[in-house]
Structure formats: structure tokens, C-alpha cells
Write an enzyme that holds these catalytic residues in place. Structure first.
Site, mmCIF file in Angstrom:
data_model
loop_
_atom_site.group_PDB
_atom_site.id
_atom_site.type_symbol
_atom_site.label_atom_id
_atom_site.label_comp_id
_atom_site.label_asym_id
_atom_site.label_seq_id
_atom_site.Cartn_x
_atom_site.Cartn_y
_atom_site.Cartn_z
ATOM 1 N N HIS A 1 -9.739 1.265 4.324
ATOM 2 C CA HIS A 1 -8.508 1.465 5.104
ATOM 3 C C HIS A 1 -8.804 2.434 6.253
ATOM 4 O O HIS A 1 -9.580 3.367 6.107
ATOM 5 C CB HIS A 1 -7.394 2.012 4.201
ATOM 6 C CG HIS A 1 -6.064 2.002 4.871
ATOM 7 N ND1 HIS A 1 -5.694 2.975 5.765
ATOM 8 C CD2 HIS A 1 -5.034 1.122 4.811
ATOM 9 C CE1 HIS A 1 -4.482 2.685 6.220
ATOM 10 N NE2 HIS A 1 -4.063 1.573 5.660
ATOM 11 N N SER B 1 2.881 -1.935 10.418
ATOM 12 C CA SER B 1 4.315 -2.020 10.694
ATOM 13 C C SER B 1 4.899 -3.410 10.441
ATOM 14 O O SER B 1 5.838 -3.825 11.120
ATOM 15 C CB SER B 1 4.622 -1.546 12.118
ATOM 16 O OG SER B 1 4.250 -0.181 12.271
ATOM 17 N N GLY C 1 2.705 -1.057 4.303
ATOM 18 C CA GLY C 1 2.779 0.368 4.004
ATOM 19 C C GLY C 1 4.218 0.799 3.802
ATOM 20 O O GLY C 1 4.803 0.620 2.728
ATOM 21 N N GLY C 2 4.812 1.356 4.838
ATOM 22 C CA GLY C 2 6.159 1.920 4.756
ATOM 23 C C GLY C 2 7.185 1.014 4.081
ATOM 24 O O GLY C 2 7.954 1.464 3.216
ATOM 25 N N GLU D 1 -5.891 -4.743 10.372
ATOM 26 C CA GLU D 1 -4.890 -3.690 10.562
ATOM 27 C C GLU D 1 -5.206 -2.897 11.817
ATOM 28 O O GLU D 1 -5.984 -1.946 11.783
ATOM 29 C CB GLU D 1 -4.893 -2.740 9.360
ATOM 30 C CG GLU D 1 -4.478 -3.388 8.051
ATOM 31 C CD GLU D 1 -3.850 -2.370 7.104
ATOM 32 O OE1 GLU D 1 -2.730 -2.619 6.654
ATOM 33 O OE2 GLU D 1 -4.456 -1.318 6.862
ATOM 34 N N ASN E 1 0.870 -1.182 0.000
ATOM 35 C CA ASN E 1 0.000 0.000 0.000
ATOM 36 C C ASN E 1 0.903 1.228 0.000
ATOM 37 O O ASN E 1 1.448 1.592 1.034
ATOM 38 C CB ASN E 1 -0.892 -0.037 1.251
ATOM 39 C CG ASN E 1 -1.711 1.229 1.410
ATOM 40 O OD1 ASN E 1 -1.787 2.059 0.505
ATOM 41 N ND2 ASN E 1 -2.343 1.383 2.575
ATOM 42 N N TRP E 2 1.044 1.822 -1.163
ATOM 43 C CA TRP E 2 1.987 2.943 -1.283
ATOM 44 C C TRP E 2 1.449 4.223 -0.662
ATOM 45 O O TRP E 2 2.179 5.201 -0.526
ATOM 46 C CB TRP E 2 2.338 3.184 -2.759
ATOM 47 C CG TRP E 2 3.146 2.092 -3.395
ATOM 48 C CD1 TRP E 2 3.516 0.900 -2.829
ATOM 49 C CD2 TRP E 2 3.716 2.107 -4.712
ATOM 50 N NE1 TRP E 2 4.264 0.164 -3.715
ATOM 51 C CE2 TRP E 2 4.404 0.884 -4.885
ATOM 52 C CE3 TRP E 2 3.701 3.017 -5.775
ATOM 53 C CZ2 TRP E 2 5.068 0.561 -6.069
ATOM 54 C CZ3 TRP E 2 4.361 2.703 -6.951
ATOM 55 C CH2 TRP E 2 5.052 1.483 -7.093
ATOM 56 N N LYS E 3 0.160 4.236 -0.339
ATOM 57 C CA LYS E 3 -0.468 5.451 0.216
ATOM 58 C C LYS E 3 -0.184 6.647 -0.702
ATOM 59 O O LYS E 3 -0.033 6.456 -1.906
ATOM 60 C CB LYS E 3 0.000 5.680 1.662
ATOM 61 C CG LYS E 3 -0.179 4.419 2.512
ATOM 62 C CD LYS E 3 -0.059 4.649 3.980
ATOM 63 C CE LYS E 3 -0.250 3.313 4.691
ATOM 64 N NZ LYS E 3 -0.303 3.454 6.147
ATOM 65 N N GLU F 1 -7.228 4.844 7.389
ATOM 66 C CA GLU F 1 -6.968 6.265 7.099
ATOM 67 C C GLU F 1 -8.152 6.889 6.378
ATOM 68 O O GLU F 1 -8.433 8.076 6.541
ATOM 69 C CB GLU F 1 -5.661 6.396 6.293
ATOM 70 C CG GLU F 1 -4.442 6.159 7.186
ATOM 71 C CD GLU F 1 -3.217 5.612 6.483
ATOM 72 O OE1 GLU F 1 -3.138 5.669 5.243
ATOM 73 O OE2 GLU F 1 -2.321 5.114 7.200
ATOM 74 N N GLY G 1 2.004 2.450 10.686
ATOM 75 C CA GLY G 1 2.964 3.540 10.541
ATOM 76 C C GLY G 1 3.632 3.955 11.850
ATOM 77 O O GLY G 1 4.297 4.977 11.911
HETATM 78 P P1 PGA Z 1 2.461 0.376 7.638
HETATM 79 O O1 PGA Z 1 1.039 0.570 6.899
HETATM 80 O O2 PGA Z 1 3.034 -0.906 7.122
HETATM 81 O O3 PGA Z 1 3.267 1.571 7.218
HETATM 82 O O4 PGA Z 1 2.188 0.327 9.091
HETATM 83 C C1 PGA Z 1 0.191 -0.509 6.660
HETATM 84 C C2 PGA Z 1 -1.102 -0.025 6.058
HETATM 85 O O5 PGA Z 1 -1.587 1.034 6.480
HETATM 86 O O6 PGA Z 1 -1.683 -0.662 5.173
#
Ligand code: PGA
Length: 250
Positions: free
Chosen positions: A97, A212, A233-234, A168, A11-13, A99, A174
Site C-alpha cells: 500500500h 476515494s 478506505g474511508g 491506487e 481497507n480499514w487502515k 502508505e 483519502g
Molecule cells: P480511500 O483509501 O478510499 O480512503 O481513498 C483507499 C485505500 O487507501 O486503500
């Protein structure tokens, strides 16, 4: 031995640029080989056309989107429909998600409607559920994730078999504060039991962990019996890290 093939989705956001995407995809293509798991990358929607071209001529890495509209089309400024995503070869779409639930006020019902739209277009939704830190501290984890999944089950019935679920925990996203393998496994087991109780083919539905997950902790998380992959994500923005996670899933 699980009948579920693992899935690792990046997930590149809201990250990337034409140049950065090109470098990242090139490194992923070079390093991925013939993975024993499914792999997907989910760039921001403006880059889907670019990614479709960068991923052409290979089958190891599929294309995913980060969201889609609950509507079919028309006067919805700024939205992108499932049919449009399909036009660009999109196979997966992250839906609900945290967010988006948090910043865009997406409700359980909207998430369920988006899942229905994705399925109707032949796109596999990756349905995200997860509790906040406060909810966990108040002992509400099970209640929250079951409520979130139940909305999707209610509207989509047996089509749930065609979805992917992602647990999640919001407090782990994050933050570098990963759920322990035991914490994650116990919620995954709850979700699978809920799917089973709803009459779904629970042993067939993949439940990913996200929050994470990184090159260092992926193997232990992915070894849990009900963790069928990761939503990353990251660590998805660094090719070596992402490829290490893919290797851990294989
Ligand atoms: P993260 O994000 O790996 O940076 O914690 C995961 C996500 O939000 O899908």
C-alpha cells in the site's frame, strides 16, 4: 462479459475498536445478503482474531490483512508472518500500500518478497501500485506503475495469476479526489497489457481501483471494462456506504 468475479475489499487502515468493529461487522453481515461479487474486510492485525469470530458461520465476507512480513518467522520485532495470518483464517493481504511505501519506506523488492510469502501461505495478495500527483504531472504514471508491478512479476513469475492487483493513485487516496473512470480505466488497461506481455493469464487477474471510491462514484468506476472491483478506505468504515459499493459491483 468478463470472466473475472469482482472483488470489493475494505481497507480499514488504523481505525476501529472492539466495540466499533462489532457494530460494523454486524451491520455488514445483516446487509450483505448473497453478494454476486467477492467481499473482504481488512482490519488492523490486532483485531484479526476478533474479526475471525465475528465472521464465523458465513461465507459472504472474507477476512483480509493490511500487510505481512517478508520473512518466514523469527527475530523480526513487531512483524506478523503469513503463517500467523493464515492461522486466523486470513484469505487476502494488502501488500505494498502506498502508505507503507511512503511511511515505512517499503521498496518494490520488499513488496515482491511479501507477495511471494503470501502466495506460499495460500493467501491472495492484493498488490498495490500507483503514482503520486507529482509523478502524474510529470507524465510518469505509466512508468511508475509498470515499474512497481514489474518487480512483483520478476520475482513471482506465473504465480502472478494468483494475485489481485490494485491501482491506487496516491493523489486520490483519502483526498476525495477520485480518478475519473476514464483515467482509471486507461491505467488498468496498461497494467493488463503488461500482465499479458509477461505471459500471465491477464484476462483472469483482477485489477481493483482504489482512491476515494465511494457510494456515489462506485457504479461508474466499476462499469469500466478493466476495473474488477475496489479497494475501499474511508467508505469501508460506514456499513451503508460499503454495502452500496458491494451492490454496485454485483
Ligand atoms: P480511500 O483509501 O478510499 O480512503 O481513498 C483507499 C485505500 O487507501 O486503500
Amino acid at each position: 462479459m468478463s470472466e473475472r468475479k469482482k472483488l470489493v475489499a475494505g481497507n480499514w487502515k488504523m481505525n476501529g475498536s472492539l466495540a466499533a468493529n462489532q457494530a460494523l461487522v454486524q451491520a455488514l453481515r445483516q446487509g450483505v445478503g448473497q453478494p454476486a461479487c467477492d467481499v473482504a474486510v481488512c482490519p488492523p492485525s490486532v483485531y484479526l482474531g476478533q474479526l475471525q469470530q465475528l465472521l464465523a458461520g458465513q461465507t459472504a465476507i472474507a477476512l483480509g490483512a493490511q500487510d505481512l512480513s517478508q520473512h518466514e518467522g523469527g527475530a523480526f520485532t513487531g512483524d506478523v508472518s503469513a503463517t500467523m495470518l493464515k492461522d486466523f483464517g486470513v484469505r487476502y493481504a494488502i501488500v505494498g500500500h502506498s502508505e507503507r511505501r511512503q511511511h515505512q519506506g517499503e521498496t518494490d523488492l520488499q513488496v515482491a518478497l511479501k507477495v511471494r510469502r503470501a502466495l506460499a501461505a495460500g493467501i491472495t495478495p492484493i498488490v498495490c501500485v500507483g503514482e503520486t500527483l507529482r509523478e502524474r504531472e510529470e507524465g510518469l504514471t505509466e512508468f511508475i506503475v509498470k515499474r512497481q508491478l514489474s518487480a512483483v512479476l520478476h520475482l513471482n513469475g506465473h504465480a502472478i495469476n494468483e494475485t489481485v492487483v490494485a491501482y491506487e493513485p496516491v493523489w486520490a487516496i483519502g483526498t476525495g479526489q477520485t480518478a475519473t473512470p476514464a483515467q482509471a480505466q486507461s491505467v488498468h488497461a496498461v497494467l493488463r497489457a503488461q500482465l499479458r506481455a509477461a505471459g500471465a493469464q491477464a484476462e483472469h487477474v483482477r485489477i481493483l481501483y482504489g482512491g476515494s471510491m465511494n457510494a456515489g462514484n462506485a457504479a461508474e468506476l466499476l462499469a469500466q471494462p478493466d476495473i474488477d472491483g475496489g479497494l475501499i478506505g474511508g467508505a469501508a468504515l460506514k456499513a451503508p456506504d460499503f454495502l452500496t459499493i458491494v451492490a454496485a459491483a454485483a
